[in-house]
Design a protein around this motif. Structure first.
Motif, PDB file in Angstrom:
ATOM      1  N   ALA A   1       0.835  -1.208   0.000  1.00  0.00           N
ATOM      2  CA  ALA A   1       0.000   0.000   0.000  1.00  0.00           C
ATOM      3  C   ALA A   1       0.870   1.259   0.000  1.00  0.00           C
ATOM      4  O   ALA A   1       0.597   2.209  -0.736  1.00  0.00           O
ATOM      5  CB  ALA A   1      -0.938  -0.003   1.201  1.00  0.00           C
ATOM      6  N   ARG A   2       1.923   1.265   0.807  1.00  0.00           N
ATOM      7  CA  ARG A   2       2.802   2.432   0.842  1.00  0.00           C
ATOM      8  C   ARG A   2       3.539   2.602  -0.485  1.00  0.00           C
ATOM      9  O   ARG A   2       3.660   3.705  -1.007  1.00  0.00           O
ATOM     10  CB  ARG A   2       3.826   2.326   1.972  1.00  0.00           C
ATOM     11  CG  ARG A   2       4.690   3.572   2.033  1.00  0.00           C
ATOM     12  CD  ARG A   2       5.828   3.484   3.045  1.00  0.00           C
ATOM     13  NE  ARG A   2       6.682   4.626   2.852  1.00  0.00           N
ATOM     14  CZ  ARG A   2       7.583   4.733   1.879  1.00  0.00           C
ATOM     15  NH1 ARG A   2       7.773   3.756   1.028  1.00  0.00           N
ATOM     16  NH2 ARG A   2       8.311   5.826   1.755  1.00  0.00           N
ATOM     17  N   VAL A   3       4.018   1.504  -1.055  1.00  0.00           N
ATOM     18  CA  VAL A   3       4.719   1.585  -2.341  1.00  0.00           C
ATOM     19  C   VAL A   3       3.787   2.156  -3.407  1.00  0.00           C
ATOM     20  O   VAL A   3       4.186   3.021  -4.191  1.00  0.00           O
ATOM     21  CB  VAL A   3       5.281   0.210  -2.756  1.00  0.00           C
ATOM     22  CG1 VAL A   3       5.793   0.242  -4.193  1.00  0.00           C
ATOM     23  CG2 VAL A   3       6.389  -0.223  -1.802  1.00  0.00           C
ATOM     24  N   ARG A   4       2.544   1.710  -3.424  1.00  0.00           N
ATOM     25  CA  ARG A   4       1.588   2.253  -4.398  1.00  0.00           C
ATOM     26  C   ARG A   4       1.400   3.757  -4.208  1.00  0.00           C
ATOM     27  O   ARG A   4       1.308   4.507  -5.182  1.00  0.00           O
ATOM     28  CB  ARG A   4       0.247   1.533  -4.292  1.00  0.00           C
ATOM     29  CG  ARG A   4       0.241   0.177  -4.928  1.00  0.00           C
ATOM     30  CD  ARG A   4      -1.198  -0.379  -4.982  1.00  0.00           C
ATOM     31  NE  ARG A   4      -1.152  -1.810  -5.074  1.00  0.00           N
ATOM     32  CZ  ARG A   4      -1.220  -2.652  -4.037  1.00  0.00           C
ATOM     33  NH1 ARG A   4      -1.381  -2.210  -2.808  1.00  0.00           N
ATOM     34  NH2 ARG A   4      -1.152  -3.947  -4.231  1.00  0.00           N
ATOM     35  N   ARG A   5       1.327   4.209  -2.950  1.00  0.00           N
ATOM     36  CA  ARG A   5       1.176   5.651  -2.681  1.00  0.00           C
ATOM     37  C   ARG A   5       2.390   6.428  -3.185  1.00  0.00           C
ATOM     38  O   ARG A   5       2.254   7.503  -3.770  1.00  0.00           O
ATOM     39  CB  ARG A   5       0.954   5.910  -1.185  1.00  0.00           C
ATOM     40  CG  ARG A   5      -0.414   5.483  -0.684  1.00  0.00           C
ATOM     41  CD  ARG A   5      -0.719   5.992   0.724  1.00  0.00           C
ATOM     42  NE  ARG A   5       0.286   5.676   1.716  1.00  0.00           N
ATOM     43  CZ  ARG A   5       0.339   4.542   2.421  1.00  0.00           C
ATOM     44  NH1 ARG A   5      -0.566   3.594   2.231  1.00  0.00           N
ATOM     45  NH2 ARG A   5       1.296   4.357   3.314  1.00  0.00           N
ATOM     46  N   VAL A   6       3.581   5.875  -2.971  1.00  0.00           N
ATOM     47  CA  VAL A   6       4.805   6.524  -3.459  1.00  0.00           C
ATOM     48  C   VAL A   6       4.781   6.596  -4.982  1.00  0.00           C
ATOM     49  O   VAL A   6       5.077   7.643  -5.569  1.00  0.00           O
ATOM     50  CB  VAL A   6       6.067   5.779  -2.961  1.00  0.00           C
ATOM     51  CG1 VAL A   6       7.309   6.234  -3.715  1.00  0.00           C
ATOM     52  CG2 VAL A   6       6.248   5.972  -1.462  1.00  0.00           C
ATOM     53  N   LEU A   7       4.404   5.509  -5.636  1.00  0.00           N
ATOM     54  CA  LEU A   7       4.431   5.465  -7.099  1.00  0.00           C
ATOM     55  C   LEU A   7       3.386   6.369  -7.743  1.00  0.00           C
ATOM     56  O   LEU A   7       3.572   6.813  -8.870  1.00  0.00           O
ATOM     57  CB  LEU A   7       4.269   4.025  -7.598  1.00  0.00           C
ATOM     58  CG  LEU A   7       5.394   3.063  -7.218  1.00  0.00           C
ATOM     59  CD1 LEU A   7       5.143   1.684  -7.818  1.00  0.00           C
ATOM     60  CD2 LEU A   7       6.759   3.591  -7.635  1.00  0.00           C
ATOM     61  N   ARG A   8       2.318   6.656  -7.036  1.00  0.00           N
ATOM     62  CA  ARG A   8       1.323   7.580  -7.608  1.00  0.00           C
ATOM     63  C   ARG A   8       1.472   9.000  -7.063  1.00  0.00           C
ATOM     64  O   ARG A   8       0.684   9.879  -7.386  1.00  0.00           O
ATOM     65  CB  ARG A   8      -0.088   7.043  -7.445  1.00  0.00           C
ATOM     66  CG  ARG A   8      -0.657   7.031  -6.084  1.00  0.00           C
ATOM     67  CD  ARG A   8      -2.137   6.592  -6.105  1.00  0.00           C
ATOM     68  NE  ARG A   8      -2.685   6.692  -4.788  1.00  0.00           N
ATOM     69  CZ  ARG A   8      -2.759   5.705  -3.908  1.00  0.00           C
ATOM     70  NH1 ARG A   8      -2.343   4.501  -4.235  1.00  0.00           N
ATOM     71  NH2 ARG A   8      -3.263   5.904  -2.719  1.00  0.00           N
ATOM     72  N   GLY A   9       2.492   9.215  -6.221  1.00  0.00           N
ATOM     73  CA  GLY A   9       2.777  10.556  -5.723  1.00  0.00           C
ATOM     74  C   GLY A   9       1.889  11.013  -4.593  1.00  0.00           C
ATOM     75  O   GLY A   9       1.814  12.203  -4.298  1.00  0.00           O
ATOM     76  N   ALA A  10       1.226  10.081  -3.929  1.00  0.00           N
ATOM     77  CA  ALA A  10       0.368  10.439  -2.797  1.00  0.00           C
ATOM     78  C   ALA A  10       1.171  10.603  -1.514  1.00  0.00           C
ATOM     79  O   ALA A  10       0.691  11.195  -0.553  1.00  0.00           O
ATOM     80  CB  ALA A  10      -0.718   9.384  -2.603  1.00  0.00           C
ATOM     81  N   THR A  11       2.388  10.091  -1.504  1.00  0.00           N
ATOM     82  CA  THR A  11       3.295  10.266  -0.372  1.00  0.00           C
ATOM     83  C   THR A  11       4.714  10.402  -0.916  1.00  0.00           C
ATOM     84  O   THR A  11       5.008   9.939  -2.019  1.00  0.00           O
ATOM     85  CB  THR A  11       3.172   9.094   0.637  1.00  0.00           C
ATOM     86  OG1 THR A  11       3.751   9.467   1.868  1.00  0.00           O
ATOM     87  CG2 THR A  11       3.821   7.831   0.136  1.00  0.00           C
ATOM     88  N   SER A  12       5.561  11.045  -0.158  1.00  0.00           N
ATOM     89  CA  SER A  12       6.934  11.279  -0.614  1.00  0.00           C
ATOM     90  C   SER A  12       7.780  10.013  -0.531  1.00  0.00           C
ATOM     91  O   SER A  12       7.663   9.238   0.418  1.00  0.00           O
ATOM     92  CB  SER A  12       7.594  12.363   0.242  1.00  0.00           C
ATOM     93  OG  SER A  12       6.952  13.597   0.046  1.00  0.00           O
ATOM     94  N   ALA A  13       8.630   9.835  -1.520  1.00  0.00           N
ATOM     95  CA  ALA A  13       9.601   8.742  -1.502  1.00  0.00           C
ATOM     96  C   ALA A  13      10.715   9.103  -0.523  1.00  0.00           C
ATOM     97  O   ALA A  13      10.983  10.278  -0.273  1.00  0.00           O
ATOM     98  CB  ALA A  13      10.184   8.529  -2.894  1.00  0.00           C
ATOM     99  N   THR A  14      11.350   8.085   0.015  1.00  0.00           N
ATOM    100  CA  THR A  14      12.490   8.288   0.904  1.00  0.00           C
ATOM    101  C   THR A  14      13.772   7.890   0.181  1.00  0.00           C
ATOM    102  O   THR A  14      13.729   7.240  -0.871  1.00  0.00           O
ATOM    103  CB  THR A  14      12.353   7.424   2.176  1.00  0.00           C
ATOM    104  OG1 THR A  14      12.404   6.042   1.785  1.00  0.00           O
ATOM    105  CG2 THR A  14      11.055   7.713   2.921  1.00  0.00           C
ATOM    106  N   ILE A  15      14.886   8.247   0.768  1.00  0.00           N
ATOM    107  CA  ILE A  15      16.176   7.809   0.223  1.00  0.00           C
ATOM    108  C   ILE A  15      16.210   6.281   0.172  1.00  0.00           C
ATOM    109  O   ILE A  15      16.725   5.688  -0.776  1.00  0.00           O
ATOM    110  CB  ILE A  15      17.340   8.355   1.082  1.00  0.00           C
ATOM    111  CG1 ILE A  15      17.399   9.879   0.990  1.00  0.00           C
ATOM    112  CG2 ILE A  15      18.662   7.724   0.690  1.00  0.00           C
ATOM    113  CD1 ILE A  15      17.705  10.418  -0.388  1.00  0.00           C
TER     114      ILE A  15
END
Length: 132
Positions: free
Chosen positions: A75-89
């Motif tokens: 779920a978190r990876v999907r949010r990162v990939l659609r720009g709903a949450t910021s990616a981390t280093i």
């Protein structure tokens, strides 16, 4: 309200999907760091998506192999990939380790890849063509 990287783009729905840079949202300029960060994450997300498709994997089946790793729930990876949450280093590091083209596309070529490319060049074999 929590910041969403896709909100910095004029076409938030194209985040991680459309090729190239998407213009900034109406209230931002190209020099705004929120926009620049969103463009970087957009390029990252698009490449990860292309790599997953190329591997014949969905996010859920791919990350299942890494269960227990920090920040790697589907779920978190999907949010990162659609720009709903910021990616981390850590996201950049993880996905770049899985798919070196991710690093290469972003100009983040780790030493191991640079060394491999140097060995290939020395042997007369060039680096592999870009994928995706």
């Amino acid at each position: 309200m929590k910041y969403e990287p896709r909100s910095a783009l004029s076409n938030p729905g194209g985040f991680g999907v459309l090729p190239g840079a998407i213009p900034p949202a109406a209230d931002l300029t190209t020099s705004d760091l929120r926009y620049q960060g969103a463009v970087l994450q957009h390029a990252f997300a698009r490449r990860v998506r292309l790599e997953l498709v190329s591997a014949g994997k969905k996010v859920s089946s791919f990350v299942r192999d890494f269960e227990g790793d920090r920040n790697l729930d589907a779920a978190r990876v999907r949010r990162v990939l659609r720009g709903a949450t910021s990616a981390t280093i850590e996201d950049f590091a993880f996905w770049g380790a899985q798919f070196p083209g991710v690093w290469r596309d972003l100009g983040l070529v780790p030493q191991q890849i640079a060394d491999l490319d140097a060995r290939r060049a020395a042997s007369g074999v060039g680096p592999p063509p870009p994928r995706g």
